[in-house]
Design an enzyme around this catalytic site. Sequence first.
Site, PDB file in Angstrom:
ATOM      1  N   CYS A  95       7.651  26.832  38.051  1.00 30.62           N
ATOM      2  CA  CYS A  95       9.013  27.387  38.034  1.00 30.62           C
ATOM      3  C   CYS A  95       9.203  28.526  39.032  1.00 30.62           C
ATOM      4  CB  CYS A  95       9.365  27.855  36.626  1.00 30.62           C
ATOM      5  SG  CYS A  95       9.111  26.575  35.401  1.00 30.62           S
ATOM      6  N   HIS A 119      14.463  33.010  36.831  1.00 34.31           N
ATOM      7  CA  HIS A 119      14.273  31.607  36.442  1.00 34.31           C
ATOM      8  C   HIS A 119      14.992  31.380  35.108  1.00 34.31           C
ATOM      9  CE1 HIS A 119      12.635  27.888  35.237  1.00 34.31           C
ATOM     10  NE2 HIS A 119      11.744  28.381  34.400  1.00 34.31           N
ATOM     11  N   ASN A 130      16.339  24.087  31.624  1.00 30.77           N
ATOM     12  CA  ASN A 130      15.322  24.663  32.500  1.00 30.77           C
ATOM     13  C   ASN A 130      14.964  23.632  33.569  1.00 30.77           C
ATOM     14  OD1 ASN A 130      12.901  25.454  33.664  1.00 30.77           O
ATOM     15  ND2 ASN A 130      11.948  26.107  31.739  1.00 30.77           N
TER      16      ASN A 130
HETATM   17  O1  UT7 Z   1       9.786  27.274  32.557  1.00 26.51           O
HETATM   18  C1  UT7 Z   1       8.541  27.412  31.960  1.00 26.51           C
HETATM   19  C2  UT7 Z   1       8.552  28.577  31.127  1.00 26.51           C
HETATM   20  N1  UT7 Z   1       8.861  28.217  29.776  1.00 26.51           N
HETATM   21  C3  UT7 Z   1       9.425  29.112  28.985  1.00 26.51           C
HETATM   22  O2  UT7 Z   1       9.771  30.156  29.416  1.00 26.51           O
HETATM   23  C4  UT7 Z   1       9.562  28.809  27.514  1.00 26.51           C
HETATM   24  C5  UT7 Z   1       9.251  30.048  26.716  1.00 26.51           C
HETATM   25  N2  UT7 Z   1       9.341  29.837  25.301  1.00 26.51           N
HETATM   26  C6  UT7 Z   1      10.551  29.701  24.687  1.00 26.51           C
HETATM   27  O3  UT7 Z   1      11.591  29.706  25.326  1.00 26.51           O
HETATM   28  C7  UT7 Z   1      10.574  29.611  23.179  1.00 26.51           C
HETATM   29  O4  UT7 Z   1       9.295  29.887  22.682  1.00 26.51           O
HETATM   30  C8  UT7 Z   1      11.027  28.218  22.651  1.00 26.51           C
HETATM   31  C9  UT7 Z   1      12.526  28.052  22.913  1.00 26.51           C
HETATM   32  C10 UT7 Z   1      10.259  27.123  23.344  1.00 26.51           C
HETATM   33  C11 UT7 Z   1      10.795  28.130  21.157  1.00 26.51           C
HETATM   34  O5  UT7 Z   1      11.457  29.187  20.485  1.00 26.51           O
HETATM   35  P1  UT7 Z   1      10.665  30.050  19.384  1.00 26.51           P
HETATM   36  O6  UT7 Z   1      11.635  31.004  18.831  1.00 26.51           O
HETATM   37  O7  UT7 Z   1       9.441  30.600  20.061  1.00 26.51           O
HETATM   38  O8  UT7 Z   1      10.325  28.969  18.291  1.00 26.51           O
HETATM   39  P2  UT7 Z   1       8.897  28.506  17.764  1.00 26.51           P
HETATM   40  O9  UT7 Z   1       8.182  27.696  18.787  1.00 26.51           O
HETATM   41  O10 UT7 Z   1       8.207  29.694  17.219  1.00 26.51           O
HETATM   42  O11 UT7 Z   1       9.315  27.560  16.569  1.00 26.51           O
HETATM   43  C12 UT7 Z   1      10.026  28.062  15.429  1.00 26.51           C
HETATM   44  C13 UT7 Z   1      10.315  26.901  14.510  1.00 26.51           C
HETATM   45  C14 UT7 Z   1       9.090  26.040  14.209  1.00 26.51           C
HETATM   46  O12 UT7 Z   1       9.185  25.623  12.874  1.00 26.51           O
HETATM   47  P3  UT7 Z   1       8.325  26.375  11.732  1.00 26.51           P
HETATM   48  O13 UT7 Z   1       6.897  26.222  12.164  1.00 26.51           O
HETATM   49  O14 UT7 Z   1       8.805  27.797  11.765  1.00 26.51           O
HETATM   50  O15 UT7 Z   1       8.699  25.630  10.506  1.00 26.51           O
HETATM   51  C15 UT7 Z   1       9.275  24.843  15.112  1.00 26.51           C
HETATM   52  O16 UT7 Z   1       8.652  23.675  14.623  1.00 26.51           O
HETATM   53  O17 UT7 Z   1      11.267  26.030  15.121  1.00 26.51           O
HETATM   54  C16 UT7 Z   1      10.763  24.685  15.107  1.00 26.51           C
HETATM   55  N3  UT7 Z   1      11.281  23.991  16.281  1.00 26.51           N
HETATM   56  C17 UT7 Z   1      12.457  23.354  16.302  1.00 26.51           C
HETATM   57  N4  UT7 Z   1      13.406  23.178  15.339  1.00 26.51           N
HETATM   58  C18 UT7 Z   1      14.511  22.490  15.678  1.00 26.51           C
HETATM   59  C19 UT7 Z   1      10.711  23.879  17.507  1.00 26.51           C
HETATM   60  N5  UT7 Z   1      11.513  23.169  18.318  1.00 26.51           N
HETATM   61  C20 UT7 Z   1      12.600  22.830  17.592  1.00 26.51           C
HETATM   62  C21 UT7 Z   1      13.766  22.104  17.885  1.00 26.51           C
HETATM   63  N6  UT7 Z   1      14.693  21.960  16.911  1.00 26.51           N
HETATM   64  N7  UT7 Z   1      14.006  21.558  19.103  1.00 26.51           N
END
Ligand code: UT7
Length: 312
Positions: free
Chosen positions: A113, A239, A269
């Site tokens: 990225c 980004h 993204n």
């Molecule tokens: O360009 C490359 C660089 N990439 C990035 O910068 C990405 C950086 N990371 C992020 O933007 C965030 O970490 C995400 C958007 C990917 C995820 O957000 P988060 O607040 O960190 O969520 P999480 O991964 O901690 O997941 C929280 C909950 C989980 O459920 P439990 O374990 O709390 O029950 C996930 O399973 O949300 C769940 N979850 C979803 N629920 C509904 C994960 N993806 C989804 C989804 N829809 N699409």
Amino acid sequence: MSAPQILGTGRCVPERVVTNDELGRTLDTSDAWIYGRTGIHSRHFCTAETGADLAETAARRAMEAAEVSPGDIGVCLTATCSPDRASPSTACTLQGRLGLPEDTVCFDLNAACAGFLYGVHTAHALLAASPRPYALVVGVEVLSRLLDRTDRNTCVLFGDGAGAAVLRRDEGRQWHTLFGTRADGHAIWVQGPGPERAAIHMDGRAVFRFAIEVVERSIRQLLDAEGCTLDQVDLVVCHQANQRIIDHAAKKLGAREGQFFKNMETYGNTSAASIPIALDELARSGALRPGMRVLCVGFGAGLTWAGMIFQW
Ligand code: UT7
């Protein structure tokens, strides 16, 4: 001192728009979750288009805006981590399609990225030894073909697109850049060609922590190098991975409203394409005008990051 001057930009996204609601029909997810956690409502996915198609259109638009012809280009770089083929490079395909002279330096680079900023830095350096004064730098991704459409952790985040810029060296300008690498094959990685199915793998929380750290620090370092305050910067273009990452940095640094540009809402993204797409939107809307001071930061798989502060 010498710095690049960006003379024109262009962008191209595939026609097909995929909304969060559409993803929610086949995945256990929702618009409320995706938009709330990322700021993304929709993204574009390729159907018949290839990465080279998107790159070609973005490049033609950038050359038109810069008022340069193919015969003026001495360097053509494509930043991508999702090329149509491992070889020939997308830049090589562009040489033929755009009719660039055969002695143009053409190659792809992969800095995930942060790739577009690596591309601008590399093109600026290569122009010092180029027989012609202009470089074409394109960020292009077709991430939809790498996504595991059953993995809600990753497939809701990414989109396809291309952004391009034409630049030349300006001996009267100065700019400041920084680049960083922290080898980590676990936080985010992309399965390449081989026996296993293509897919993007990511520990979202680890990448989020990394992004928060390097975006804020990179901006502080660039401001120090430039000898200015954030207030003296017209626009910050990061980004476009997640609006929470950008909002966090803006708040920590005391930014004014609207100073940190965001457009992930309709693109998702797009990795190496996200910064040049954003610059093109800003330039074409008139928000980015000659003489403005711009600060860009990219970050992603590698882990890799890059930043630059320069005059538009
Ligand atoms: O360009 C490359 C660089 N990439 C990035 O910068 C990405 C950086 N990371 C992020 O933007 C965030 O970490 C995400 C958007 C990917 C995820 O957000 P988060 O607040 O960190 O969520 P999480 O991964 O901690 O997941 C929280 C909950 C989980 O459920 P439990 O374990 O709390 O029950 C996930 O399973 O949300 C769940 N979850 C979803 N629920 C509904 C994960 N993806 C989804 C989804 N829809 N699409």
